[in-house]
Enzyme design. Structure first.
Site, PDB file in Angstrom:
ATOM      1  N   ASP A  46       0.843  -1.206   0.000  1.00 44.47           N
ATOM      2  CA  ASP A  46       0.000   0.000   0.000  1.00 44.47           C
ATOM      3  C   ASP A  46       0.872   1.247   0.000  1.00 44.47           C
ATOM      4  O   ASP A  46       1.746   1.399   0.860  1.00 44.47           O
ATOM      5  CB  ASP A  46      -0.880   0.016   1.258  1.00 44.47           C
ATOM      6  CG  ASP A  46      -1.783   1.231   1.308  1.00 44.47           C
ATOM      7  OD1 ASP A  46      -2.790   1.230   0.573  1.00 44.47           O
ATOM      8  OD2 ASP A  46      -1.476   2.185   2.046  1.00 44.47           O
ATOM      9  N   TYR A  51       2.403   9.960   0.304  1.00 49.27           N
ATOM     10  CA  TYR A  51       3.509   9.447   1.125  1.00 49.27           C
ATOM     11  C   TYR A  51       4.863   9.828   0.529  1.00 49.27           C
ATOM     12  O   TYR A  51       5.897   9.615   1.165  1.00 49.27           O
ATOM     13  CB  TYR A  51       3.446   7.918   1.278  1.00 49.27           C
ATOM     14  CG  TYR A  51       2.141   7.389   1.842  1.00 49.27           C
ATOM     15  CD1 TYR A  51       1.226   8.231   2.458  1.00 49.27           C
ATOM     16  CD2 TYR A  51       1.824   6.042   1.757  1.00 49.27           C
ATOM     17  CE1 TYR A  51       0.022   7.749   2.949  1.00 49.27           C
ATOM     18  CE2 TYR A  51       0.622   5.547   2.260  1.00 49.27           C
ATOM     19  CZ  TYR A  51      -0.270   6.420   2.839  1.00 49.27           C
ATOM     20  OH  TYR A  51      -1.462   5.938   3.327  1.00 49.27           O
ATOM     21  N   LYS A  80      -2.962   5.981  -4.057  1.00 51.82           N
ATOM     22  CA  LYS A  80      -4.111   6.863  -3.765  1.00 51.82           C
ATOM     23  C   LYS A  80      -3.929   8.252  -4.363  1.00 51.82           C
ATOM     24  O   LYS A  80      -2.807   8.757  -4.419  1.00 51.82           O
ATOM     25  CB  LYS A  80      -4.283   7.004  -2.243  1.00 51.82           C
ATOM     26  CG  LYS A  80      -4.186   5.689  -1.501  1.00 51.82           C
ATOM     27  CD  LYS A  80      -4.438   5.805  -0.016  1.00 51.82           C
ATOM     28  CE  LYS A  80      -4.032   4.517   0.683  1.00 51.82           C
ATOM     29  NZ  LYS A  80      -2.619   4.427   1.051  1.00 51.82           N
ATOM     30  N   HIS A 113      -8.104   9.391  -1.678  1.00 51.65           N
ATOM     31  CA  HIS A 113      -7.489   9.273  -0.353  1.00 51.65           C
ATOM     32  C   HIS A 113      -8.364   9.807   0.790  1.00 51.65           C
ATOM     33  O   HIS A 113      -8.389   9.236   1.889  1.00 51.65           O
ATOM     34  CB  HIS A 113      -6.136   9.994  -0.375  1.00 51.65           C
ATOM     35  CG  HIS A 113      -5.161   9.502   0.633  1.00 51.65           C
ATOM     36  ND1 HIS A 113      -3.802   9.513   0.424  1.00 51.65           N
ATOM     37  CD2 HIS A 113      -5.317   8.995   1.882  1.00 51.65           C
ATOM     38  CE1 HIS A 113      -3.186   9.020   1.487  1.00 51.65           C
ATOM     39  NE2 HIS A 113      -4.086   8.706   2.381  1.00 51.65           N
TER      40      HIS A 113
END
Ligand code: NDP
Length: 306
Positions: A46, A51, A80, A113
Protein backbone atom coordinates in the site's frame (compact mmCIF):
# COMPACT_ATOMS: atom_id res chain seq x y z
CA UNK A 1 -0.34 -19.44 6.40
CA UNK A 2 -1.65 -15.94 7.00
CA UNK A 3 -0.03 -14.59 3.85
CA UNK A 4 -2.12 -16.86 1.61
CA UNK A 5 -5.46 -15.55 2.81
CA UNK A 6 -7.35 -13.31 0.38
CA UNK A 7 -10.64 -11.42 0.32
CA UNK A 8 -12.75 -11.12 -2.83
CA UNK A 9 -13.48 -7.69 -4.31
CA UNK A 10 -16.65 -6.77 -6.21
CA UNK A 11 -14.49 -6.72 -9.38
CA UNK A 12 -13.85 -10.46 -9.00
CA UNK A 13 -10.19 -9.84 -8.10
CA UNK A 14 -8.65 -11.07 -4.86
CA UNK A 15 -7.00 -8.72 -2.36
CA UNK A 16 -4.44 -10.37 -0.07
CA UNK A 17 -5.52 -10.10 3.58
CA UNK A 18 -2.12 -8.75 4.67
CA UNK A 19 -0.43 -5.83 2.96
CA UNK A 20 2.60 -3.79 3.88
CA UNK A 21 1.84 -0.17 4.87
CA UNK A 22 4.40 2.42 3.74
CA UNK A 23 3.28 5.74 5.22
CA UNK A 24 6.11 7.67 6.95
CA UNK A 25 8.66 5.36 5.33
CA UNK A 26 10.87 7.32 2.95
CA UNK A 27 13.62 6.51 0.43
CA UNK A 28 16.03 3.68 1.11
CA UNK A 29 14.08 2.67 4.23
CA UNK A 30 10.89 1.88 2.29
CA UNK A 31 12.85 0.34 -0.59
CA UNK A 32 14.37 -2.20 1.82
CA UNK A 33 11.09 -2.80 3.68
CA UNK A 34 9.15 -3.57 0.48
CA UNK A 35 11.88 -5.92 -0.73
CA UNK A 36 12.01 -7.66 2.66
CA UNK A 37 8.22 -8.00 2.67
CA UNK A 38 7.94 -9.51 -0.81
CA UNK A 39 10.82 -11.90 -0.12
CA UNK A 40 9.00 -12.90 3.10
CA UNK A 41 5.80 -13.68 1.17
CA UNK A 42 3.80 -10.42 1.26
CA UNK A 43 1.75 -10.04 -1.91
CA UNK A 44 0.10 -6.69 -1.19
CA UNK A 45 1.74 -3.27 -0.90
CA UNK A 46 0.00 0.00 0.00
CA UNK A 47 1.34 3.41 -0.95
CA UNK A 48 -0.01 6.85 -1.92
CA UNK A 49 0.99 10.01 -3.76
CA UNK A 50 0.77 11.68 -0.34
CA UNK A 51 3.51 9.45 1.12
CA UNK A 52 6.09 10.80 -1.33
CA UNK A 53 7.60 7.34 -1.80
CA UNK A 54 5.89 5.84 -4.87
CA UNK A 55 9.11 5.87 -6.92
CA UNK A 56 11.04 3.88 -4.27
CA UNK A 57 8.10 1.55 -3.65
CA UNK A 58 7.79 0.90 -7.39
CA UNK A 59 11.51 0.21 -7.78
CA UNK A 60 11.46 -2.15 -4.81
CA UNK A 61 8.50 -4.03 -6.30
CA UNK A 62 10.19 -4.36 -9.70
CA UNK A 63 13.46 -5.54 -8.12
CA UNK A 64 11.70 -7.93 -5.74
CA UNK A 65 9.67 -9.50 -8.54
CA UNK A 66 12.87 -10.16 -10.49
CA UNK A 67 14.82 -11.44 -7.48
CA UNK A 68 12.04 -13.77 -6.28
CA UNK A 69 11.08 -15.06 -9.69
CA UNK A 70 7.60 -13.56 -9.45
CA UNK A 71 5.35 -11.99 -12.05
CA UNK A 72 3.61 -8.63 -11.87
CA UNK A 73 0.26 -10.34 -11.30
CA UNK A 74 1.60 -11.95 -8.12
CA UNK A 75 1.61 -8.66 -6.17
CA UNK A 76 -1.41 -6.45 -5.46
CA UNK A 77 -0.51 -2.76 -5.39
CA UNK A 78 -2.65 0.07 -4.09
CA UNK A 79 -1.99 3.78 -4.42
CA UNK A 80 -4.11 6.86 -3.77
CA UNK A 81 -5.07 10.17 -5.31
CA UNK A 82 -4.18 13.19 -3.21
CA UNK A 83 -7.06 15.70 -2.70
CA UNK A 84 -5.33 18.49 -4.65
CA UNK A 85 -6.19 16.37 -7.74
CA UNK A 86 -9.88 16.00 -6.88
CA UNK A 87 -11.27 18.47 -9.41
CA UNK A 88 -12.58 16.23 -12.19
CA UNK A 89 -10.22 17.69 -14.78
CA UNK A 90 -7.22 16.91 -12.50
CA UNK A 91 -8.03 13.27 -11.65
CA UNK A 92 -6.36 11.71 -14.71
CA UNK A 93 -3.29 13.93 -14.21
CA UNK A 94 -2.93 12.86 -10.56
CA UNK A 95 -3.37 9.20 -11.51
CA UNK A 96 -0.75 9.46 -14.25
CA UNK A 97 1.82 10.88 -11.80
CA UNK A 98 1.37 7.89 -9.47
CA UNK A 99 1.33 5.50 -12.43
CA UNK A 100 4.60 6.91 -13.80
CA UNK A 101 6.32 7.02 -10.42
CA UNK A 102 5.42 3.43 -9.59
CA UNK A 103 6.26 2.18 -13.11
CA UNK A 104 4.81 -1.31 -12.57
CA UNK A 105 2.69 -1.80 -15.73
CA UNK A 106 -0.65 -1.24 -13.99
CA UNK A 107 -2.18 -0.37 -10.63
CA UNK A 108 -4.40 -2.96 -8.91
CA UNK A 109 -6.36 -0.48 -6.82
CA UNK A 110 -6.56 3.32 -6.98
CA UNK A 111 -8.25 5.09 -4.07
CA UNK A 112 -9.54 8.60 -3.49
CA UNK A 113 -7.49 9.27 -0.35
CA UNK A 114 -9.92 11.54 1.58
CA UNK A 115 -13.51 12.65 0.95
CA UNK A 116 -12.64 16.31 0.42
CA UNK A 117 -11.03 18.30 -2.38
CA UNK A 118 -8.10 20.64 -1.71
CA UNK A 119 -7.70 23.77 -3.75
CA UNK A 120 -4.88 22.91 -6.21
CA UNK A 121 -3.87 26.49 -6.87
CA UNK A 122 -1.34 26.62 -4.04
CA UNK A 123 0.70 23.53 -4.87
CA UNK A 124 0.16 19.84 -4.28
CA UNK A 125 1.11 19.38 -0.63
CA UNK A 126 -1.41 20.53 1.95
CA UNK A 127 -2.48 24.01 0.91
CA UNK A 128 -3.53 26.32 3.70
CA UNK A 129 -5.29 29.64 3.71
CA UNK A 130 -3.52 32.64 5.30
CA UNK A 131 -5.32 31.89 8.60
CA UNK A 132 -3.70 28.40 8.70
CA UNK A 133 -6.82 26.37 7.88
CA UNK A 134 -6.71 23.94 4.98
CA UNK A 135 -7.87 25.28 1.65
CA UNK A 136 -10.86 23.08 0.85
CA UNK A 137 -12.76 23.40 -2.43
CA UNK A 138 -16.31 22.66 -1.27
CA UNK A 139 -17.72 22.90 -4.81
CA UNK A 140 -16.05 19.57 -5.63
CA UNK A 141 -18.13 16.87 -3.93
CA UNK A 142 -16.99 13.24 -3.54
CA UNK A 143 -19.55 12.25 -6.23
CA UNK A 144 -18.01 14.63 -8.76
CA UNK A 145 -14.51 13.25 -8.15
CA UNK A 146 -15.82 9.69 -8.18
CA UNK A 147 -17.35 10.11 -11.66
CA UNK A 148 -13.89 11.10 -12.94
CA UNK A 149 -12.23 8.19 -11.08
CA UNK A 150 -14.63 5.69 -12.71
CA UNK A 151 -13.35 6.78 -16.13
CA UNK A 152 -9.83 5.65 -15.20
CA UNK A 153 -11.03 2.07 -15.54
CA UNK A 154 -11.37 2.62 -19.31
CA UNK A 155 -7.63 3.31 -19.60
CA UNK A 156 -6.72 -0.28 -18.70
CA UNK A 157 -4.01 1.12 -16.42
CA UNK A 158 -5.96 0.41 -13.24
CA UNK A 159 -7.93 -2.70 -12.30
CA UNK A 160 -10.16 -1.30 -9.54
CA UNK A 161 -11.09 2.05 -8.02
CA UNK A 162 -12.15 2.76 -4.47
CA UNK A 163 -12.18 5.28 -1.66
CA UNK A 164 -10.57 5.88 1.70
CA UNK A 165 -11.90 7.53 4.85
CA UNK A 166 -15.48 7.61 3.49
CA UNK A 167 -18.21 7.54 6.15
CA UNK A 168 -21.72 6.10 5.70
CA UNK A 169 -23.39 9.45 4.85
CA UNK A 170 -20.69 10.27 2.29
CA UNK A 171 -20.95 6.79 0.72
CA UNK A 172 -24.76 7.02 0.65
CA UNK A 173 -24.45 10.25 -1.28
CA UNK A 174 -21.79 8.89 -3.65
CA UNK A 175 -23.77 5.73 -4.40
CA UNK A 176 -26.75 7.79 -5.59
CA UNK A 177 -24.86 8.72 -8.77
CA UNK A 178 -22.09 6.10 -8.95
CA UNK A 179 -21.97 3.88 -12.03
CA UNK A 180 -19.30 1.71 -10.39
CA UNK A 181 -19.54 0.71 -6.72
CA UNK A 182 -16.20 1.40 -4.99
CA UNK A 183 -14.26 -1.86 -4.65
CA UNK A 184 -12.69 -0.83 -1.35
CA UNK A 185 -13.08 1.68 1.47
CA UNK A 186 -9.72 1.92 3.26
CA UNK A 187 -10.38 3.12 6.82
CA UNK A 188 -8.84 3.20 10.29
CA UNK A 189 -9.67 -0.11 11.97
CA UNK A 190 -8.25 -1.63 15.16
CA UNK A 191 -9.64 -2.70 18.54
CA UNK A 192 -9.94 0.91 19.80
CA UNK A 193 -11.76 2.00 16.62
CA UNK A 194 -13.50 -1.08 15.19
CA UNK A 195 -16.17 0.87 13.21
CA UNK A 196 -18.48 -2.17 13.04
CA UNK A 197 -21.39 -0.12 11.68
CA UNK A 198 -19.33 1.19 8.77
CA UNK A 199 -17.90 -2.29 8.16
CA UNK A 200 -21.43 -3.76 8.03
CA UNK A 201 -22.70 -0.97 5.80
CA UNK A 202 -19.84 -1.47 3.34
CA UNK A 203 -20.41 -5.23 3.32
CA UNK A 204 -24.10 -4.66 2.51
CA UNK A 205 -23.05 -2.63 -0.56
CA UNK A 206 -20.34 -5.02 -1.73
CA UNK A 207 -17.53 -2.70 -0.65
CA UNK A 208 -14.53 -4.43 0.92
CA UNK A 209 -12.92 -2.64 3.88
CA UNK A 210 -9.18 -2.54 4.39
CA UNK A 211 -7.79 -1.60 7.80
CA UNK A 212 -5.24 1.17 7.91
CA UNK A 213 -3.29 1.84 11.12
CA UNK A 214 -4.22 -1.70 12.24
CA UNK A 215 -1.77 -1.38 15.15
CA UNK A 216 -2.96 2.08 16.16
CA UNK A 217 -0.30 3.91 14.09
CA UNK A 218 2.87 5.52 15.43
CA UNK A 219 3.41 5.48 19.23
CA UNK A 220 0.29 3.38 19.63
CA UNK A 221 -1.22 3.07 23.11
CA UNK A 222 -2.95 -0.06 21.86
CA UNK A 223 0.27 -2.07 22.08
CA UNK A 224 0.38 -1.62 25.86
CA UNK A 225 -3.28 -2.48 26.42
CA UNK A 226 -3.63 -4.84 29.39
CA UNK A 227 -6.17 -7.21 27.81
CA UNK A 228 -4.17 -7.46 24.60
CA UNK A 229 -1.00 -8.19 26.59
CA UNK A 230 -2.69 -10.92 28.64
CA UNK A 231 -3.93 -12.64 25.47
CA UNK A 232 -0.49 -12.25 23.90
CA UNK A 233 1.19 -13.95 26.87
CA UNK A 234 -1.31 -16.81 26.70
CA UNK A 235 -0.43 -17.44 23.04
CA UNK A 236 3.29 -16.70 23.43
CA UNK A 237 2.93 -13.95 20.82
CA UNK A 238 3.57 -10.21 20.84
CA UNK A 239 0.75 -7.69 21.43
CA UNK A 240 1.10 -6.62 17.78
CA UNK A 241 0.54 -10.19 16.61
CA UNK A 242 -2.63 -10.47 18.71
CA UNK A 243 -4.00 -7.14 17.42
CA UNK A 244 -3.31 -8.18 13.83
CA UNK A 245 -4.82 -11.65 14.40
CA UNK A 246 -8.02 -9.95 15.51
CA UNK A 247 -7.97 -7.50 12.58
CA UNK A 248 -7.05 -9.94 9.86
CA UNK A 249 -10.11 -12.10 10.62
CA UNK A 250 -12.53 -9.22 9.86
CA UNK A 251 -10.89 -7.28 6.98
CA UNK A 252 -7.65 -6.97 5.06
CA UNK A 253 -4.96 -5.16 7.10
CA UNK A 254 -1.97 -2.98 6.29
CA UNK A 255 0.59 -3.13 9.12
CA UNK A 256 3.49 -0.80 8.42
CA UNK A 257 7.01 -1.61 9.50
CA UNK A 258 10.48 -0.81 8.23
CA UNK A 259 12.05 -3.21 10.70
CA UNK A 260 12.80 -6.55 8.96
CA UNK A 261 12.00 -8.64 12.06
CA UNK A 262 8.68 -6.88 12.58
CA UNK A 263 7.80 -7.05 8.87
CA UNK A 264 8.09 -10.84 9.17
CA UNK A 265 6.57 -11.17 12.66
CA UNK A 266 3.47 -9.26 11.54
CA UNK A 267 2.46 -12.22 9.37
CA UNK A 268 2.84 -14.84 12.09
CA UNK A 269 -0.75 -14.72 13.35
CA UNK A 270 -2.87 -16.94 15.56
CA UNK A 271 -6.46 -18.09 15.74
CA UNK A 272 -8.03 -16.39 18.75
CA UNK A 273 -10.78 -18.09 20.73
CA UNK A 274 -14.34 -16.72 20.57
CA UNK A 275 -13.91 -15.52 24.14
CA UNK A 276 -10.68 -13.66 23.34
CA UNK A 277 -12.27 -12.03 20.31
CA UNK A 278 -15.19 -10.95 22.48
CA UNK A 279 -12.81 -9.42 25.06
CA UNK A 280 -11.05 -7.46 22.30
CA UNK A 281 -14.39 -6.42 20.79
CA UNK A 282 -15.27 -4.77 24.13
CA UNK A 283 -12.14 -2.60 24.35
CA UNK A 284 -13.45 0.35 22.30
CA UNK A 285 -16.22 0.88 24.87
CA UNK A 286 -13.68 2.01 27.46
CA UNK A 287 -10.66 2.95 25.32
CA UNK A 288 -12.27 4.22 22.09
CA UNK A 289 -9.81 6.25 20.08
CA UNK A 290 -9.33 7.42 16.51
CA UNK A 291 -5.60 7.89 15.93
CA UNK A 292 -5.68 9.51 12.46
CA UNK A 293 -7.82 12.65 12.35
CA UNK A 294 -6.34 15.43 10.22
CA UNK A 295 -8.03 18.77 10.64
CA UNK A 296 -9.53 19.21 7.18
CA UNK A 297 -11.79 22.01 8.33
CA UNK A 298 -14.83 20.04 7.05
CA UNK A 299 -16.66 17.09 8.56
CA UNK A 300 -15.12 13.81 7.39
CA UNK A 301 -16.06 11.18 9.98
CA UNK A 302 -19.69 10.81 11.04
CA UNK A 303 -19.15 9.09 14.37
CA UNK A 304 -15.97 8.31 16.19
CA UNK A 305 -16.30 4.90 17.74
CA UNK A 306 -19.16 2.80 16.55
P1 NDP B 1 0.37 0.90 11.93
O1 NDP B 1 -0.84 0.72 12.75
O2 NDP B 1 0.69 -0.05 10.85
O3 NDP B 1 1.60 1.03 12.94
C1 NDP B 1 2.87 1.35 12.46
C2 NDP B 1 3.76 1.60 13.69
O4 NDP B 1 3.87 0.40 14.46
C3 NDP B 1 5.16 2.00 13.28
O5 NDP B 1 5.63 2.91 14.24
C4 NDP B 1 5.93 0.68 13.36
O6 NDP B 1 7.29 0.92 13.63
C5 NDP B 1 5.23 0.00 14.52
N1 NDP B 1 5.22 -1.47 14.42
C6 NDP B 1 5.03 -2.24 13.33
N2 NDP B 1 5.04 -3.54 13.64
C7 NDP B 1 5.26 -3.62 14.97
C8 NDP B 1 5.39 -4.69 15.87
N3 NDP B 1 5.30 -5.97 15.46
N4 NDP B 1 5.61 -4.40 17.17
C9 NDP B 1 5.71 -3.13 17.59
N5 NDP B 1 5.60 -2.06 16.79
C10 NDP B 1 5.37 -2.30 15.47
O7 NDP B 1 0.30 2.41 11.38
P2 NDP B 1 0.17 3.24 10.06
O8 NDP B 1 -0.52 4.49 10.46
O9 NDP B 1 1.44 3.32 9.34
O10 NDP B 1 -0.88 2.44 9.15
C11 NDP B 1 -0.52 1.37 8.32
C12 NDP B 1 -0.62 1.75 6.85
O11 NDP B 1 -1.94 2.09 6.50
C13 NDP B 1 0.18 2.99 6.48
O12 NDP B 1 1.57 2.77 6.48
C14 NDP B 1 -0.44 3.32 5.16
O13 NDP B 1 0.04 2.46 4.15
C15 NDP B 1 -1.92 3.09 5.47
N6 NDP B 1 -2.61 4.30 5.97
C16 NDP B 1 -3.60 4.84 5.20
C17 NDP B 1 -4.27 5.98 5.61
C18 NDP B 1 -5.34 6.53 4.75
O14 NDP B 1 -5.76 7.69 4.98
N7 NDP B 1 -5.82 5.80 3.77
C19 NDP B 1 -3.96 6.67 6.87
C20 NDP B 1 -2.93 5.99 7.65
C21 NDP B 1 -2.31 4.85 7.20
P3 NDP B 1 8.48 0.27 12.73
O15 NDP B 1 8.27 0.70 11.32
O16 NDP B 1 9.70 0.85 13.35
O17 NDP B 1 8.36 -1.21 12.92
Amino acid sequence: MALNKVYKLNTGASIPAIGLGTWQAPGEEVYKAVKTAIAAGYRHIDTAFGYGNEAEVGKAIRDALAENNLERKDVFVTTKLWPTFFRPEKVAEGFQISFDRLDIEYIDLFLLHWPCALNPEQGVAIPRKPDGTRDIDTTVTPSITWAAAEKLLDTGKVKAVGVSNYSIPILEDLLKTAKVVPAVNQIELHPYNPQQKLLDYCASKGIHCTAYSPLGSTNSTLLSDETINKIATAHNKSPAQVILSWGWARSSILPKSVNPERVKANTDLVELSAQEIEQINELHKTHGKRFIKPDWGVRVFDEDFE
